[in-house]
Write an enzyme that holds these catalytic residues in place. Structure first.
Site, mmCIF file in Angstrom:
data_model
loop_
_atom_site.group_PDB
_atom_site.id
_atom_site.type_symbol
_atom_site.label_atom_id
_atom_site.label_comp_id
_atom_site.label_asym_id
_atom_site.label_seq_id
_atom_site.Cartn_x
_atom_site.Cartn_y
_atom_site.Cartn_z
ATOM 1 N N SER A 1 53.930 49.788 37.249
ATOM 2 C CA SER A 1 53.243 49.051 38.322
ATOM 3 C C SER A 1 54.094 49.156 39.591
ATOM 4 O O SER A 1 55.318 49.233 39.501
ATOM 5 C CB SER A 1 53.105 47.601 37.905
ATOM 6 O OG SER A 1 53.101 46.762 39.021
ATOM 7 N N TYR B 1 57.193 40.106 35.809
ATOM 8 C CA TYR B 1 56.383 41.248 35.395
ATOM 9 C C TYR B 1 57.134 42.550 35.701
ATOM 10 O O TYR B 1 57.176 43.471 34.887
ATOM 11 C CB TYR B 1 55.060 41.183 36.173
ATOM 12 C CG TYR B 1 54.069 42.263 35.858
ATOM 13 C CD1 TYR B 1 53.387 42.270 34.649
ATOM 14 C CD2 TYR B 1 53.797 43.268 36.774
ATOM 15 C CE1 TYR B 1 52.462 43.257 34.365
ATOM 16 C CE2 TYR B 1 52.869 44.257 36.500
ATOM 17 C CZ TYR B 1 52.204 44.243 35.290
ATOM 18 O OH TYR B 1 51.296 45.220 35.012
ATOM 19 N N THR C 1 49.694 53.185 41.789
ATOM 20 C CA THR C 1 49.581 52.335 42.978
ATOM 21 C C THR C 1 48.463 51.301 42.772
ATOM 22 O O THR C 1 47.986 51.115 41.656
ATOM 23 C CB THR C 1 49.297 53.219 44.213
ATOM 24 O OG1 THR C 1 49.318 52.393 45.365
ATOM 25 C CG2 THR C 1 47.941 53.919 44.134
ATOM 26 N N ASN C 2 47.996 50.652 43.852
ATOM 27 C CA ASN C 2 46.884 49.686 43.748
ATOM 28 C C ASN C 2 45.624 50.415 43.301
ATOM 29 O O ASN C 2 45.225 51.395 43.932
ATOM 30 C CB ASN C 2 46.578 49.047 45.106
ATOM 31 C CG ASN C 2 47.787 48.364 45.696
ATOM 32 O OD1 ASN C 2 48.497 47.668 45.000
ATOM 33 N ND2 ASN C 2 48.032 48.591 46.963
ATOM 34 N N HIS D 1 42.176 41.219 43.780
ATOM 35 C CA HIS D 1 42.871 41.918 44.865
ATOM 36 C C HIS D 1 41.887 42.147 46.003
ATOM 37 O O HIS D 1 40.689 41.876 45.888
ATOM 38 C CB HIS D 1 43.463 43.234 44.354
ATOM 39 C CG HIS D 1 44.703 43.006 43.553
ATOM 40 N ND1 HIS D 1 45.913 42.708 44.129
ATOM 41 C CD2 HIS D 1 44.907 43.003 42.220
ATOM 42 C CE1 HIS D 1 46.813 42.526 43.181
ATOM 43 N NE2 HIS D 1 46.238 42.702 42.011
HETATM 44 P P1 GDP Z 1 48.947 42.715 47.443
HETATM 45 O O1 GDP Z 1 48.645 44.167 47.661
HETATM 46 O O2 GDP Z 1 49.834 42.452 46.266
HETATM 47 O O3 GDP Z 1 49.468 42.068 48.697
HETATM 48 O O4 GDP Z 1 47.599 41.944 47.027
HETATM 49 P P2 GDP Z 1 46.119 41.764 47.597
HETATM 50 O O5 GDP Z 1 45.290 42.959 47.260
HETATM 51 O O6 GDP Z 1 45.647 40.450 47.042
HETATM 52 O O7 GDP Z 1 46.212 41.615 49.196
HETATM 53 C C1 GDP Z 1 46.435 42.693 50.063
HETATM 54 C C2 GDP Z 1 46.211 42.278 51.503
HETATM 55 O O8 GDP Z 1 44.813 42.045 51.725
HETATM 56 C C3 GDP Z 1 46.912 40.984 51.927
HETATM 57 O O9 GDP Z 1 47.387 41.164 53.249
HETATM 58 C C4 GDP Z 1 45.777 39.965 51.901
HETATM 59 O O10 GDP Z 1 46.001 38.867 52.769
HETATM 60 C C5 GDP Z 1 44.622 40.829 52.422
HETATM 61 N N1 GDP Z 1 43.279 40.294 52.169
HETATM 62 C C6 GDP Z 1 42.291 40.191 53.093
HETATM 63 N N2 GDP Z 1 41.207 39.608 52.583
HETATM 64 C C7 GDP Z 1 41.474 39.374 51.282
HETATM 65 C C8 GDP Z 1 40.725 38.782 50.220
HETATM 66 O O11 GDP Z 1 39.578 38.357 50.376
HETATM 67 N N3 GDP Z 1 41.324 38.714 49.001
HETATM 68 C C9 GDP Z 1 42.594 39.198 48.801
HETATM 69 N N4 GDP Z 1 43.133 39.118 47.558
HETATM 70 N N5 GDP Z 1 43.342 39.726 49.790
HETATM 71 C C10 GDP Z 1 42.798 39.800 51.017
#
Ligand code: GDP
Length: 312
Positions: free
Chosen positions: A114, A143, A171-172, A186
């Site tokens: 991860s 984790y 990656t993501n 996410h």
């Molecule tokens: P990260 O990659 O571990 O930071 O996890 P996330 O995928 O949850 O978030 C990535 C980015 O997307 C962060 O800057 C969040 O604030 C932004 N983001 C914008 N809108 C959303 C939303 O509706 N849900 C989530 N999870 N993230 C959001």
């Protein structure tokens, strides 16, 4: 140029551990065209946290190859509030499977890591050798420590016993099997769902968390599955391999792309009371490219497919 294969999946018995998950499910789909004998087992039958259960299962099945995609996963909230579960369960799953795989003579094992294994302040794009060069992001270090231990187990069993165990570092991810719960998902599935619902309700705006400035890399899970199957065939070495698209978008760009895909024509509102998180998280995929693999689906294509299958 694709390197000469070192392992063939054709006719082999292959166990996908974690087949109910997003990654394991994609690997199962991808292996459908490899001509292998696929085996899976449910949690009711074999609890991967229990060493005796894993040993008995592997002794009876004796697979040639294992894709180790089983893990206890969760977002920032879950990681932060259940550190013992994340550390204990993930370390047990990895140690049990990797050790028993060695005992029964498994010929190839691919462990899935991860991105959180890398130091919080790693250089961007993040090269494989950034591992263990600095402190981790504190919210998910439990984790991350378990995943780093998994990579190290593969290296250790290779060094001491000559096992062909490798590690891939995704990656993501997004795609089928993703979590669309707005509290725990996410960003990509969250935005797809929000845009879909905003379109249906005729809303004027869509709320995006944070400033929209952070940059993220996204890979379709079916591309990941293709990459790990490729690595199983061509790669045999100690160092883990990053698996990513190699390109990034800002969250604002992602939100615009999602709105265009869904057909939502309202405006975006950035809720800066929500956290931005890490400013940038991009994998260095030069090693993966040198091994002859690069992503098939550009983000726009993957997004359209994902939207159609989840909401179409
Ligand atoms: P990260 O990659 O571990 O930071 O996890 P996330 O995928 O949850 O978030 C990535 C980015 O997307 C962060 O800057 C969040 O604030 C932004 N983001 C914008 N809108 C959303 C939303 O509706 N849900 C989530 N999870 N993230 C959001």
């Amino acid at each position: 140029m694709t390197p000469t294969p070192v392992f063939s999946l054709s006719g082999k018995k292959v166990w996908v551990a974690g087949h109910r998950g997003m990654v394991g499910g994609a690997i199962v789909r991808r292996l459908g065209s490899e001509g292998c004998d696929l085996v899976t087992v449910s949690r009711d039958q074999v609890d991967l946290v229990r060493q005796s259960a894993v040993e008995a299962w592997l002794a009876s099945e004796k697979p040639d190859c294992i894709f180790l995609a089983a893990a206890k996963v969760g977002g920032i909230q879950a990681n932060n509030t259940k550190p013992a579960e994340f550390l204990y369960e993930n370390m047990m799953i990895e140690a049990n499977i990797i050790h028993a795989a060695h005992q029964v003579g498994v010929k190839k094992l691919v462990f899935l890591g991860s991105t959180c294994i890398y130091p919080k302040m790693a250089p961007q794009p993040i090269p494989e050798h950034a591992l263990l060069t600095g402190p981790l992001e504190p919210t998910n270090e439990w984790y991350a420590i378990a995943k780093i231990a998994g990579i190290k187990l593969c290296q250790a069993y290779r060094r001491q016993y000559g096992c062909d165990f490798i590690a891939a570092q995704p990656t993501n991810l997004y795609g089928p099997g993703d979590n669309y719960d707005l509290e725990s998902s996410h960003v990509l599935p969250a935005l797809l769902r929000k845009a879909h619902e905003a379109k249906l309700s005729g809303a004027a705006e869509l709320v995006v968390w944070g400033s929209g400035n952070p940059r993220r890399e996204f890979l379709h899970v079916d591309d990941l599955a293709d990459a790990v199957v490729h690595l199983a065939k061509v790669y045999s070495d100690e160092e883990h391999v990053n698996v990513g698209s190699g390109s990034e978008v800002t969250i604002k760009e992602l939100a615009e792309l999602v709105c265009a895909t869904v057909g939502f024509q309202g405006s975006l509102r950035f809720d800066v009371s929500k956290p931005d998180g890490t400013p940038r998280k991009l994998s260095d995929v030069s090693k993966l490219h040198s091994l002859g693999w690069s992503q098939a689906r550009p983000l726009q294509v993957g997004l359209t497919q994902t939207y159609q299958s989840a909401f179409g």
